[in-house]
Design a protein around this motif. Sequence first.
Motif, mmCIF file in Angstrom:
data_model
loop_
_atom_site.group_PDB
_atom_site.id
_atom_site.type_symbol
_atom_site.label_atom_id
_atom_site.label_comp_id
_atom_site.label_asym_id
_atom_site.label_seq_id
_atom_site.Cartn_x
_atom_site.Cartn_y
_atom_site.Cartn_z
ATOM 1 N N LYS A 5 4.092 14.764 -2.726
ATOM 2 C CA LYS A 5 3.696 13.322 -2.478
ATOM 3 C C LYS A 5 2.612 12.968 -1.704
ATOM 4 O O LYS A 5 1.648 12.355 -2.171
ATOM 5 C CB LYS A 5 4.931 12.700 -1.713
ATOM 6 C CG LYS A 5 4.710 11.228 -1.322
ATOM 7 C CD LYS A 5 5.580 10.843 -0.389
ATOM 8 C CE LYS A 5 5.151 9.470 0.388
ATOM 9 N NZ LYS A 5 6.224 8.900 1.107
ATOM 10 N N MET A 6 2.214 13.942 -0.696
ATOM 11 C CA MET A 6 1.145 13.588 0.046
ATOM 12 C C MET A 6 -0.097 14.044 -0.755
ATOM 13 O O MET A 6 -1.133 13.349 -0.606
ATOM 14 C CB MET A 6 0.981 14.522 1.339
ATOM 15 C CG MET A 6 2.195 14.247 2.201
ATOM 16 S SD MET A 6 2.679 15.320 3.718
ATOM 17 C CE MET A 6 0.791 15.582 4.384
ATOM 18 N N SER A 7 -0.190 15.029 -1.613
ATOM 19 C CA SER A 7 -1.221 15.232 -2.467
ATOM 20 C C SER A 7 -1.453 14.269 -3.256
ATOM 21 O O SER A 7 -2.875 13.786 -3.597
ATOM 22 C CB SER A 7 -1.179 16.777 -3.134
ATOM 23 O OG SER A 7 -0.814 17.811 -2.180
ATOM 24 N N LEU A 8 -0.577 13.870 -4.005
ATOM 25 C CA LEU A 8 -0.798 12.816 -4.947
ATOM 26 C C LEU A 8 -1.465 11.386 -4.429
ATOM 27 O O LEU A 8 -2.057 10.873 -5.052
ATOM 28 C CB LEU A 8 0.341 12.384 -5.765
ATOM 29 C CG LEU A 8 0.870 13.485 -6.702
ATOM 30 C CD1 LEU A 8 2.142 13.238 -7.379
ATOM 31 C CD2 LEU A 8 -0.026 13.915 -7.863
ATOM 32 N N MET A 9 -0.927 11.081 -2.967
ATOM 33 C CA MET A 9 -1.541 10.031 -2.479
ATOM 34 C C MET A 9 -2.683 10.253 -1.970
ATOM 35 O O MET A 9 -3.692 9.378 -2.151
ATOM 36 C CB MET A 9 -0.584 9.869 -1.125
ATOM 37 C CG MET A 9 0.725 9.205 -1.723
ATOM 38 S SD MET A 9 1.811 8.696 -0.192
ATOM 39 C CE MET A 9 0.853 7.425 0.598
ATOM 40 N N ALA A 11 -5.084 11.993 -3.581
ATOM 41 C CA ALA A 11 -5.979 11.963 -4.915
ATOM 42 C C ALA A 11 -6.014 10.492 -5.157
ATOM 43 O O ALA A 11 -6.789 10.334 -6.262
ATOM 44 C CB ALA A 11 -5.403 12.868 -5.756
ATOM 45 N N GLY A 12 -5.106 9.803 -4.826
ATOM 46 C CA GLY A 12 -5.265 8.215 -5.078
ATOM 47 C C GLY A 12 -4.392 7.929 -6.444
ATOM 48 O O GLY A 12 -4.804 7.045 -7.061
ATOM 49 N N GLU A 13 -3.424 8.801 -6.620
ATOM 50 C CA GLU A 13 -2.648 8.578 -7.825
ATOM 51 C C GLU A 13 -1.392 7.917 -7.487
ATOM 52 O O GLU A 13 -0.506 7.876 -8.664
ATOM 53 C CB GLU A 13 -2.524 9.988 -8.737
ATOM 54 C CG GLU A 13 -3.927 10.534 -8.916
ATOM 55 C CD GLU A 13 -4.259 11.616 -10.224
ATOM 56 O OE1 GLU A 13 -2.758 11.998 -10.525
ATOM 57 O OE2 GLU A 13 -5.237 12.074 -10.497
ATOM 58 N N ILE A 14 -1.042 7.842 -6.367
ATOM 59 C CA ILE A 14 0.160 7.006 -5.929
ATOM 60 C C ILE A 14 -0.426 5.635 -5.166
ATOM 61 O O ILE A 14 -1.062 5.796 -4.181
ATOM 62 C CB ILE A 14 1.218 7.827 -4.807
ATOM 63 C CG1 ILE A 14 1.767 9.131 -5.775
ATOM 64 C CG2 ILE A 14 2.034 6.772 -4.380
ATOM 65 C CD1 ILE A 14 2.674 9.736 -4.829
ATOM 66 N N LYS A 15 -0.032 4.665 -5.741
ATOM 67 C CA LYS A 15 -0.640 3.402 -5.264
ATOM 68 C C LYS A 15 0.462 2.724 -4.397
ATOM 69 O O LYS A 15 1.495 2.934 -4.649
ATOM 70 C CB LYS A 15 -0.910 2.471 -6.663
ATOM 71 C CG LYS A 15 -1.803 3.086 -7.684
ATOM 72 C CD LYS A 15 -3.026 3.201 -7.391
ATOM 73 C CE LYS A 15 -3.948 4.024 -8.235
ATOM 74 N NZ LYS A 15 -5.332 4.278 -7.781
ATOM 75 N N PRO A 16 -0.072 2.005 -3.420
ATOM 76 C CA PRO A 16 0.675 1.449 -2.631
ATOM 77 C C PRO A 16 1.388 0.372 -3.285
ATOM 78 O O PRO A 16 0.817 -0.293 -4.125
ATOM 79 C CB PRO A 16 -0.439 1.150 -1.242
ATOM 80 C CG PRO A 16 -1.511 1.804 -1.468
ATOM 81 C CD PRO A 16 -1.414 1.986 -3.033
ATOM 82 N N MET A 17 2.751 0.078 -2.647
ATOM 83 C CA MET A 17 3.337 -1.235 -3.169
ATOM 84 C C MET A 17 2.468 -2.253 -3.074
ATOM 85 O O MET A 17 2.063 -2.805 -1.978
ATOM 86 C CB MET A 17 4.699 -1.210 -2.495
ATOM 87 C CG MET A 17 5.571 -2.555 -3.168
ATOM 88 S SD MET A 17 7.281 -2.655 -2.397
ATOM 89 C CE MET A 17 7.896 -0.968 -2.614
ATOM 90 N N PRO A 18 2.388 -3.229 -3.892
ATOM 91 C CA PRO A 18 1.419 -4.610 -4.015
ATOM 92 C C PRO A 18 2.156 -5.508 -2.976
ATOM 93 O O PRO A 18 3.218 -5.519 -2.832
ATOM 94 C CB PRO A 18 1.461 -5.059 -5.345
ATOM 95 C CG PRO A 18 1.869 -3.931 -6.150
ATOM 96 C CD PRO A 18 2.630 -2.973 -5.606
ATOM 97 N N ASP A 19 1.342 -6.553 -2.274
ATOM 98 C CA ASP A 19 1.879 -7.166 -1.251
ATOM 99 C C ASP A 19 3.036 -8.074 -1.781
ATOM 100 O O ASP A 19 4.039 -8.463 -1.263
ATOM 101 C CB ASP A 19 0.836 -8.202 -0.620
ATOM 102 C CG ASP A 19 -0.070 -7.103 0.393
ATOM 103 O OD1 ASP A 19 0.639 -6.078 0.529
ATOM 104 O OD2 ASP A 19 -1.219 -7.497 0.591
ATOM 105 N N GLU A 20 2.716 -8.557 -3.071
ATOM 106 C CA GLU A 20 3.805 -9.503 -3.894
ATOM 107 C C GLU A 20 5.041 -9.076 -4.203
ATOM 108 O O GLU A 20 5.938 -9.776 -3.935
ATOM 109 C CB GLU A 20 2.999 -10.106 -4.944
ATOM 110 C CG GLU A 20 2.645 -9.075 -5.887
ATOM 111 C CD GLU A 20 1.811 -9.508 -7.143
ATOM 112 O OE1 GLU A 20 2.153 -9.441 -8.174
ATOM 113 O OE2 GLU A 20 1.033 -10.601 -7.020
ATOM 114 N N VAL A 21 4.998 -7.784 -4.432
ATOM 115 C CA VAL A 21 6.229 -7.011 -4.568
ATOM 116 C C VAL A 21 6.978 -6.883 -3.279
ATOM 117 O O VAL A 21 8.362 -7.067 -3.409
ATOM 118 C CB VAL A 21 6.350 -5.847 -5.089
ATOM 119 C CG1 VAL A 21 7.331 -4.710 -5.250
ATOM 120 C CG2 VAL A 21 5.469 -5.731 -6.629
#
Length: 427
Positions: A399-403, A405-415
Amino acid sequence: MNGILSVSVALLAGLLMTRLFKIFKLPSVTSYLIAGVLIGPYCIGALHLKSFGFHSAEEVNQLAILSDVALGFIAFSIGSEFKKSELEKTGKQALIIGVLQAVTATVFVDLALYAFHLLMPDKLSVPQLITLGAIATATAPAATLMVVKQYKANGPLTKLLLPIVALDDAVGLIVFAVSFGIAKTLVSGTVDLVSIIVNPIIEIVASLAFGALMGYLLTYLEKMFNSNTNRLNLTIGLVLLTVALTSVNFEIGNVRIAFSPLLTCMMLGTVFCNICPLADNLMGASDKWTSPLFAVFFVMSGAALEMNVFTDMAIVIIGLIYIIFRSLGKYLGTYFSAKATKCSDSICKYLGVTLLPQAGVALGMCITAMQIGEQGHLIRNITLFAVLIYELVGPLFTKMSLMAAGEIKPMPDEVKNRREILLKNSK
């Protein structure tokens, strides 16, 4: 516990643990594994509370069929990553990195354990260290896939990661068969080229051929149904049938005909996703159906981990050497092969970390290692020790590596806002 109660306790314990560990932002797979350890024979199960917890390893093994089914669907899902359009872009890179990182891990572990053998030959024999080096090739596809799906990871690293994890099974089978064949030769003094060379090749070829046949059969049968529900039922049924048939093996003289469930189901998914126009929709529907199955699988995997391996200091020391040098081999092998194939800097830097988890394939190898008698017990215990560590921390590192690398996107504010509103209204 009876079967239905065991499954329900495993599923509920795993789900509740994800809520408890939410504050630590751990991947769900890690929470499931911890839940399994807690309700397993060495924690709550040891209290022998009626109708709660697994009281013995035998109770866990009684549900082994669920593990087989879960691994079949995991492999089927990973097979969908081998789409022709994607392989044309990343196939060469995946092949080179997949082979080199596995071989490098084996070499690193072999050399490190051989140095330990020279210091303490009575604690670790040459056949044992050769076998452990081969087991080091294996990567757990299940944990990696769960993290990717949970966080909806997407990008160049993810697209390269899943095919490499799938290739690990084939590379691992060959390396293990050769290494274990040499180990058996050293123990028995007799050379068996059939088991070293012929049998592993036959297993790989037979698995790929059978998986391809079932993929074509599934695509043909899908045309007979118009309802998506029936098509989904057919897909599930055929994957179950494939898993069941891969357990069949027989011998012709000295030659053993056997199938790898992971390779077979991966090939089934690969052929299906490349020739069936409805594959994407059916794969998506299958993922929803298998979600609770995967949760139970990981809780049971946690319950099956044998905590008593920590009581033997020799196993702990050898296990730590194995973990450190396998990790170095995986990372450096991936880093330099990724550099050689002109991958991006983020792939070179983070891909190796995502290949650390180890579980089912490695455990299968250590069970085979028991064929060399008393020496096999040490191999089994060291593998169990390593799996325990890797399974608990590996998904988090992935998980930390994918984050990073920018391949896990943060949850959008609207969600986030929508979820907060729903929670307030529910109160």
